[in-house]
Design a protein around this motif. Structure first.
Motif, PDB file in Angstrom:
ATOM      1  N   THR A 252      25.948  41.119  38.032  1.00  0.00           N
ATOM      2  CA  THR A 252      26.996  40.231  37.540  1.00  0.00           C
ATOM      3  C   THR A 252      28.335  40.955  37.495  1.00  0.00           C
ATOM      4  O   THR A 252      29.374  40.387  37.848  1.00  0.00           O
ATOM      5  N   HIS A 253      28.314  42.195  37.076  1.00  0.00           N
ATOM      6  CA  HIS A 253      29.522  43.022  37.058  1.00  0.00           C
ATOM      7  C   HIS A 253      30.119  43.142  38.469  1.00  0.00           C
ATOM      8  O   HIS A 253      31.340  42.980  38.663  1.00  0.00           O
ATOM      9  N   THR A 254      29.276  43.386  39.447  1.00  0.00           N
ATOM     10  CA  THR A 254      29.741  43.499  40.826  1.00  0.00           C
ATOM     11  C   THR A 254      30.283  42.173  41.342  1.00  0.00           C
ATOM     12  O   THR A 254      31.301  42.122  42.047  1.00  0.00           O
ATOM     13  N   ALA A 255      29.603  41.080  40.990  1.00  0.00           N
ATOM     14  CA  ALA A 255      30.082  39.759  41.407  1.00  0.00           C
ATOM     15  C   ALA A 255      31.473  39.482  40.834  1.00  0.00           C
ATOM     16  O   ALA A 255      32.337  38.916  41.518  1.00  0.00           O
ATOM     17  N   LEU A 256      31.716  39.896  39.595  1.00  0.00           N
ATOM     18  CA  LEU A 256      33.047  39.717  39.001  1.00  0.00           C
ATOM     19  C   LEU A 256      34.094  40.539  39.755  1.00  0.00           C
ATOM     20  O   LEU A 256      35.228  40.082  39.949  1.00  0.00           O
ATOM     21  N   ASP A 257      33.731  41.722  40.171  1.00  0.00           N
ATOM     22  CA  ASP A 257      34.665  42.527  40.967  1.00  0.00           C
ATOM     23  C   ASP A 257      35.060  41.792  42.249  1.00  0.00           C
ATOM     24  O   ASP A 257      36.229  41.816  42.657  1.00  0.00           O
ATOM     25  N   ARG A 258      34.093  41.146  42.871  1.00  0.00           N
ATOM     26  CA  ARG A 258      34.375  40.417  44.111  1.00  0.00           C
ATOM     27  C   ARG A 258      35.233  39.187  43.839  1.00  0.00           C
ATOM     28  O   ARG A 258      36.148  38.873  44.608  1.00  0.00           O
ATOM     29  N   LEU A 259      34.958  38.490  42.751  1.00  0.00           N
ATOM     30  CA  LEU A 259      35.788  37.353  42.372  1.00  0.00           C
ATOM     31  C   LEU A 259      37.211  37.808  42.036  1.00  0.00           C
ATOM     32  O   LEU A 259      38.188  37.132  42.373  1.00  0.00           O
ATOM     33  N   LYS A 260      37.312  38.938  41.388  1.00  0.00           N
ATOM     34  CA  LYS A 260      38.618  39.473  41.011  1.00  0.00           C
ATOM     35  C   LYS A 260      39.462  39.752  42.250  1.00  0.00           C
ATOM     36  O   LYS A 260      40.657  39.405  42.300  1.00  0.00           O
TER      37      LYS A 260
END
Length: 269
Positions: free
Chosen positions: A133-141
């Protein structure tokens, strides 16, 4: 005999394909796009408004545990939600918002880790789940040029949102709805098997103490129970910006989506 019993218990439950199709239909009706995003070990489903291109602050709604159990003792074969409560909340948010599924919901392939049933039972809040989830947020960011997030977690998604927020410095606020914020208290209170492979949000309180938080609790919620949120709040020192808002007539599912625009007004007060 066991297989026959589980199949009988599942009678009337839509197939994973039908559940996924229903979610996509809900997103399409709101003019939201649906796609998968890499979370490293897992691929996660995301949905967002078709016209969203950038956002200084992005509200990310993290889905609950979904269809994790057929009965109290038999886990399901696929955790894709029957009712995607996170999406029902997200599409009502007038701000830039994204819906984020949990590992193994909707998307069973594409990551480097197999979707074993432990990831919606004992390991539902495992370090690798939080990292995905942390990595997915980085991609969304990066994709939406985000400066900061507001994380909104429903049910078990509240635990994931809190654990991710504890790792990041770009989360402006944490909001939870009927959230499992202290699974040790939850399993002990309801006499459930401990989540042996999961991190506990309550144990991350020191990293979360700096963060403004609003936690909605239903007075009739028998899924999470009445002791979980207070146990979580007791971890924080006096003066922390952590609010508990109880809705006496609400339970675990009702009536959050029906009242979400008004509840968002309470968050901002």
């Amino acid at each position: 005999m066991l297989v026959g019993w589980v199949l009988a218990a599942c009678a009337g439950v839509p197939s994973p394909e039908d559940r996924s199709a229903a979610m996509r239909a809900m997103a399409k009706a709101a003019d939201w796009r649906v796609q998968a995003v890499s979370g490293g070990d897992f691929s996660l489903l995301v949905s967002y408004p078709a016209g969203l291109t950038s956002a200084q602050t992005l509200a990310v709604y993290v889905e609950g545990d979904g269809f994790a159990w057929v009965t109290s003792s038999s886990p399901s074969l696929d955790p894709t939600p029957i009712t995607p409560m996170g999406l029902k909340l997200a599409v009502q948010d007038a701000r830039p918002a994204v819906y984020l599924g949990r590992p193994c919901q909707y998307v069973r392939t594409g990551g480097s880790r197999d979707c074993g049933r432990k990831y919606w039972t004992s390991h539902r809040f495992a370090p690798e789940v939080v990292s995905a989830t942390h990595t997915a947020l980085d991609r969304l960011k990066a994709h939406f040029k985000v400066q900061q997030f507001e994380l909104v977690g429903y049910s078990g998604g509240a635990a994931v949102a809190a654990l991710v927020a504890a790792r990041r410095t770009d989360v402006a606020r944490l909001v939870t709805v009927a959230g499992n914020l202290d699974h040790a208290t939850w399993t002990r209170d309801l006499r459930l098997s401990p989540l042996s492979g999961s991190l506990n949000p309550a144990d991350a309180w020191q990293s979360l103490a700096r963060l403004p938080q609003v936690h909605f609790v239903g007075g009739q919620d028998r899924v999470i129970g009445k002791k979980v949120a207070p146990a979580y709040l007791r971890r924080f020192p006096a003066g922390s910006d952590v609010r508990l808002i109880q809705k006496a007539a609400f339970d675990h599912a009702c009536c959050w989506a029906e009242n979400w625009p008004d509840l968002l007004q309470e968050v901002s007060r």
